[in-house]
Structure formats: structure tokens, C-alpha cells
Design an enzyme around this catalytic site. Structure first.
Site, PDB file in Angstrom:
ATOM      1  N   HIS A   1      -1.004   0.152  -9.825  1.00  0.00           N
ATOM      2  CA  HIS A   1      -1.519  -0.823  -8.777  1.00  0.00           C
ATOM      3  C   HIS A   1      -1.831  -2.394  -9.642  1.00  0.00           C
ATOM      4  O   HIS A   1      -3.336  -2.411  -9.508  1.00  0.00           O
ATOM      5  CB  HIS A   1      -2.549  -0.132  -8.256  1.00  0.00           C
ATOM      6  CG  HIS A   1      -3.069  -0.869  -6.673  1.00  0.00           C
ATOM      7  ND1 HIS A   1      -3.560  -0.230  -5.577  1.00  0.00           N
ATOM      8  CD2 HIS A   1      -3.136  -2.122  -6.376  1.00  0.00           C
ATOM      9  CE1 HIS A   1      -3.803  -0.870  -4.926  1.00  0.00           C
ATOM     10  NE2 HIS A   1      -3.707  -2.177  -4.982  1.00  0.00           N
TER      11      HIS A   1
ATOM     12  N   ARG B   1       0.797  -1.124  -0.111  1.00  0.00           N
ATOM     13  CA  ARG B   1       0.063  -0.055   0.108  1.00  0.00           C
ATOM     14  C   ARG B   1       1.024   1.303  -0.131  1.00  0.00           C
ATOM     15  O   ARG B   1       2.061   1.432   0.609  1.00  0.00           O
ATOM     16  CB  ARG B   1      -0.823  -0.109   1.160  1.00  0.00           C
ATOM     17  CG  ARG B   1      -2.129  -0.788   1.174  1.00  0.00           C
ATOM     18  CD  ARG B   1      -2.973  -0.608   0.257  1.00  0.00           C
ATOM     19  NE  ARG B   1      -4.225  -1.538   0.218  1.00  0.00           N
ATOM     20  CZ  ARG B   1      -4.389  -2.554  -0.779  1.00  0.00           C
ATOM     21  NH1 ARG B   1      -3.506  -2.934  -1.452  1.00  0.00           N
ATOM     22  NH2 ARG B   1      -5.363  -2.999  -0.640  1.00  0.00           N
TER      23      ARG B   1
HETATM   24  P1  NAP Z   1      -2.055 -11.464   5.077  1.00  0.00           P
HETATM   25  O1  NAP Z   1      -2.193 -12.966   4.748  1.00  0.00           O
HETATM   26  O2  NAP Z   1      -3.002 -11.008   6.189  1.00  0.00           O
HETATM   27  O3  NAP Z   1      -0.592 -11.370   5.450  1.00  0.00           O
HETATM   28  C1  NAP Z   1      -0.069 -10.249   6.310  1.00  0.00           C
HETATM   29  C2  NAP Z   1       1.368 -10.529   6.819  1.00  0.00           C
HETATM   30  O4  NAP Z   1       1.747  -9.558   7.507  1.00  0.00           O
HETATM   31  C3  NAP Z   1       1.194 -11.619   8.035  1.00  0.00           C
HETATM   32  O5  NAP Z   1       2.257 -12.455   7.895  1.00  0.00           O
HETATM   33  C4  NAP Z   1       1.045 -10.836   9.306  1.00  0.00           C
HETATM   34  O6  NAP Z   1       1.961 -11.453  10.268  1.00  0.00           O
HETATM   35  C5  NAP Z   1       2.194  -9.748   8.849  1.00  0.00           C
HETATM   36  N1  NAP Z   1       1.895  -8.531   9.700  1.00  0.00           N
HETATM   37  C6  NAP Z   1       0.759  -7.659   9.720  1.00  0.00           C
HETATM   38  N2  NAP Z   1       0.933  -6.699  10.753  1.00  0.00           N
HETATM   39  C7  NAP Z   1       2.305  -6.750  11.092  1.00  0.00           C
HETATM   40  C8  NAP Z   1       3.232  -6.233  11.728  1.00  0.00           C
HETATM   41  N3  NAP Z   1       2.642  -4.769  12.685  1.00  0.00           N
HETATM   42  N4  NAP Z   1       4.541  -6.600  12.277  1.00  0.00           N
HETATM   43  C9  NAP Z   1       4.859  -7.323  11.341  1.00  0.00           C
HETATM   44  N5  NAP Z   1       4.241  -8.304  10.421  1.00  0.00           N
HETATM   45  C10 NAP Z   1       2.958  -7.962  10.392  1.00  0.00           C
HETATM   46  O7  NAP Z   1      -2.195 -10.552   3.793  1.00  0.00           O
HETATM   47  P2  NAP Z   1      -1.987 -10.788   2.425  1.00  0.00           P
HETATM   48  O8  NAP Z   1      -3.136 -11.566   1.655  1.00  0.00           O
HETATM   49  O9  NAP Z   1      -0.477 -11.592   2.149  1.00  0.00           O
HETATM   50  O10 NAP Z   1      -1.687  -9.523   1.728  1.00  0.00           O
HETATM   51  C11 NAP Z   1      -0.997  -8.522   2.156  1.00  0.00           C
HETATM   52  C12 NAP Z   1      -1.176  -7.057   1.685  1.00  0.00           C
HETATM   53  O11 NAP Z   1      -0.775  -7.201   0.249  1.00  0.00           O
HETATM   54  C13 NAP Z   1      -2.591  -6.677   1.411  1.00  0.00           C
HETATM   55  O12 NAP Z   1      -3.164  -6.188   2.907  1.00  0.00           O
HETATM   56  C14 NAP Z   1      -2.711  -5.657   0.350  1.00  0.00           C
HETATM   57  O13 NAP Z   1      -2.513  -4.214   1.088  1.00  0.00           O
HETATM   58  C15 NAP Z   1      -1.240  -6.099  -0.334  1.00  0.00           C
HETATM   59  N6  NAP Z   1      -1.993  -6.285  -1.773  1.00  0.00           N
HETATM   60  C16 NAP Z   1      -1.568  -5.536  -2.598  1.00  0.00           C
HETATM   61  C17 NAP Z   1      -1.789  -5.959  -3.909  1.00  0.00           C
HETATM   62  C18 NAP Z   1      -1.212  -5.133  -5.358  1.00  0.00           C
HETATM   63  O14 NAP Z   1      -1.829  -5.340  -6.398  1.00  0.00           O
HETATM   64  N7  NAP Z   1      -0.432  -4.180  -5.097  1.00  0.00           N
HETATM   65  C19 NAP Z   1      -2.636  -7.187  -4.415  1.00  0.00           C
HETATM   66  C20 NAP Z   1      -2.988  -7.839  -3.319  1.00  0.00           C
HETATM   67  C21 NAP Z   1      -2.707  -7.393  -1.944  1.00  0.00           C
HETATM   68  P3  NAP Z   1       1.259 -12.709  10.914  1.00  0.00           P
HETATM   69  O15 NAP Z   1       1.361 -13.831   9.760  1.00  0.00           O
HETATM   70  O16 NAP Z   1       1.938 -12.874  12.232  1.00  0.00           O
HETATM   71  O17 NAP Z   1      -0.440 -12.561  11.000  1.00  0.00           O
HETATM   72  C1  GLV Z   2      -5.217  -5.274  -3.982  1.00  0.00           C
HETATM   73  O1  GLV Z   2      -4.515  -4.185  -3.685  1.00  0.00           O
HETATM   74  C2  GLV Z   2      -5.496  -6.044  -3.033  1.00  0.00           C
HETATM   75  O2  GLV Z   2      -5.653  -5.749  -1.663  1.00  0.00           O
HETATM   76  O3  GLV Z   2      -6.198  -7.254  -3.303  1.00  0.00           O
END
Ligand code: NAP
Ligand code: GLV
Length: 313
Positions: free
Chosen positions: A276, A228
């Protein structure tokens, strides 16, 4: 039983086609044609107008079209008792892993430097490292971070991963801690030649990519931010690029999207901008998660991939 689709960024047609094929009894509506608000039981949304979800008195589940739910959680009217399900889908995960591998390899193999040499018809071989000689750090070892980390490890990059709770991914060294000031991140950063951000945006991670973090990286490190825009302090990155502390950055997400035409990132020689699109939720793979969620809910089974609102992700 009615589902409301509310996103100005996504084409509703493929979503509603997949969903009604699997759940023919479900009526569907597309925002802004909400109709009788009391009918709506399910909402499938991306950045809905603030207050919309609060105006649906019988809403039972909110499904997010995105993995990140920060834009939903900032709406103070978001109904507190309605479960919020984030998007977890193999297509979204695979797309992000492709993006991370692409940009890690591009910096690792100096693609952007060769492109600019080509623009000057300049034949200049550059010293190259092997993947095993370049360490990649991943911030956020969740659904997306873990998959990208595993793929990089198979390419022989030493991979370090930081999360709130330690994760066990083959070939990846785990570091844990919930804030940038804890020891885990402090131990990891000086080893990261390339840093990839895949954290959710929460109060604890807002502005985490800042001057202090950049100073803790080895001089000449690369940054890839695919999470983000709010994670990044943009002026701190510009200063770190100018000083040579950061040698290059790939940025997919920004404070303001679309990135304004006069933003310095557009023409910065050390910055790669993508709009994005690191990974996009496609109905053809991801509608299944919504269909499964509605089926579970109708059957009284627990929902999966629920957002913990106190954690913020
Ligand atoms: P997720 O499965 O919820 O994983 C989040 C990870 O971050 C987990 O390992 C979590 O730790 C860790 N985390 C959260 N808060 C933390 C903190 N304060 N300190 C250290 N580690 C922390 O999320 P995801 O599905 O992988 O997605 C991650 C992010 O990618 C989304 O929230 C979104 O913003 C972004 N995204 C971007 C795009 C794009 O096109 N640019 C597309 C999709 C997603 P734990 O494992 O211990 O809970
Ligand atoms: C895209 O940014 C997502 O959060 O899936």
C-alpha cells in the site's frame, strides 16, 4: 480553535509543523490526547477509531489524509452534517502516476519474466511489442486516473478510460457508465491488454475486479490494482492467473492489510506485491491542502474537494 490529528499510520510531526507555521493561532492535539473534546473544530484523520469523530461536539470540518474515504464512510457514527474533505495533492498524484507507469512498463517490457530467467542464468530474448501495440485501460478517470492516463498516452500507449461521467483527456478514449453491467465498460474491457484500477471503493465498485470482468479482458491481460483491496475478488484473480486468462498482476492493496504471511499472493510467480505504497500522502506537499481548507473555512469561502456522501467518494 483546535485541530486534532488522528492517524496511527502517519507521523504527526511534519504535519503539525507545517500547519502551525502557516496558522500559528491554531492549537493542535494528537490522538489519543484529545483533551477537552468541545475545543476541537478540525480533524485531520486516516482510519480514526470508529466513534471518535462523533464524540467531538463542535467539529466543523473533517480532512482526510487519504484520497480514498471509504474507511471513513463505513463508520455509521460519522457525523452526518460535518463536511468531509478528501486529499487532493500534486505529490499524491505524481506518486501514483509514477507507480502506474512503472508497473505498466514492467509488464509491457516483460521485466518479471527476464528477472526469473536471470535467476536461472538463462539468455532467452523474448518477442517485444511497442507501446503503441499494447492498449491500457484505466478504471476511474478522476484526479489520479486522468494524470496516469495522460502520462501513458505520452509514452504512446493507446489509453482507454472509464468513469461515471465521460472525461476529456488528450490521447485518451473515454468510456462512461456507473456500473460494470453498463455498455461503456463492456465495450472497453475486450480492448485492454493492461487494466489499471484507480476507482474509489463504493457500493457500486465493491468486488468489480471479479471473474466476469477478467473473462471480458483479452486472454493474457495484466492487472494493476492500486485503488482498494475491496475492489478485488481475490479467489477470482487466483483462478484467472492459474487459467492463464490473466498473465500477471501488480497488487498494492488488499482485503487484509498487512497482507497475512500465509497469503498465496506473496509467493505467486505471476503476482507483484507492494505494501500500500503506490502513492503516499507527504506533509511537505499535502499540508498545503489542509491549510488552504482551514483558511477557506475561516473566511466563509466554499471548501474544495468535498466528498459527496451519497455518491460515496
Ligand atoms: P477521484 O478523483 O474521486 O476519481 C474517482 C474516479 O472514479 C472518477 O473518475 C469517477 O467518475 C470514477 N468513478 C467513481 N465511481 C464510479 C463508478 N461506479 N463507475 C465508474 N466510474 C466511477 O479519486 P482519486 O483521487 O483519483 O482516487 C481514486 C482512488 O485511488 C481513491 O479512492 C483511493 O481508493 C485510491 N488511492 C490509492 C492509493 C494507494 O497508495 N494505493 C493512493 C491514493 C489513492 P466521475 O469522474 O464521473 O466522478
Ligand atoms: C491512499 O490509499 C489514499 O487513499 O490516499
Amino acid at each position: 480553535m483546535t485541530l486534532l490529528f488522528a492517524s496511527t499510520f502517519d507521523d504527526p510531526s511534519p504535519w503539525l509543523a507545517e500547519i502551525t507555521r502557516a496558522l500559528p493561532a491554531l492549537e493542535t492535539r494528537i490522538y489519543p490526547d484529545v483533551g477537552e473534546r468541545a475545543d476541537i473544530r478540525y480533524a485531520l484523520v486516516w482510519k480514526p477509531e470508529p466513534g471518535l469523530l462523533a464524540s467531538l461536539p463542535n467539529l466543523e470540518v473533517i480532512f482526510s489524509l487519504g484520497a480514498g474515504v471509504d474507511a471513513l464512510l463505513v463508520d455509521p457514527t460519522l457525523p452526518p452534517g460535518v463536511p468531509l474533505v478528501r486529499m487532493v495533492d500534486h505529490g499524491l498524484t505524481e506518486g501514483m502516476t509514477e507507480y502506474v507507469v512503472l508497473h505498466v512498463l514492467a509488464w509491457h517490457r516483460q521485466l518479471h519474466a527476464y528477472r526469473s530467467q536471470q535467476g536461472e542464468s538463462r539468455w532467452r530474448p523474448r518477442a517485444e511489442l511497442l507501446a503503441r501495440e499494447r492498449t491500457v485501460g484505466i478504471l476511474g478517470m478522476g484526479t489520479l486516473g486522468s494524470d496516469a492516463a495522460a502520462a501513458l498516452a505520452t509514452l504512446r500507449f493507446p489509453v482507454l478510460g472509464w468513469s461515471r461521467t465521460p472525461k476529456s483527456v488528450p490521447g485518451v478514449q473515454a468510456f462512461a457508465g456507473g456500473s460494470a453491467t453498463e455498455a461503456g465498460l463492456g465495450e472497453m474491457l475486450p480492448r485492454c491488454d493492461i487494466l489499471v484500477n484507480l476507482l474509489p471503493l463504493t457500493p457500486a465498485t465493491l468486488g468489480i475486479l471479479n471473474r466476469r470482468l477478467f473473462a471480458a479482458l483479452p486472454r493474457g491481460a495484466y492487472l494493476i490494482n492500486a485503488a482498494r483491496g475491496g475492489h478485488l475478488v481475490e479467489d477470482d484473480l487466483l483462478a484467472a492467473l492459474d487459467a492463464g486468462q490473466i498473465a500477471g498482476a501488480t497488487l498494492d492493496v488488499f482485503h487484509r492489510e498487512p497482507l497475512p504471511p500465509d497469503h498465496p499472493f506473496w509467493h505467486h510467480p505471476k503476482v507483484v506485491v507492494t505494501p500500500h505504497t503506490a502513492s503516499v500522502t507527504h506533509a511537505r506537499t499535502a499540508a498545503a491542502a489542509v491549510i488552504d481548507g482551514i483558511r477557506r473555512h475561516r473566511a466563509g469561502q466554499p471548501l474544495v474537494n468535498l466528498v459527496d456522501r451519497t455518491r460515496g467518494y
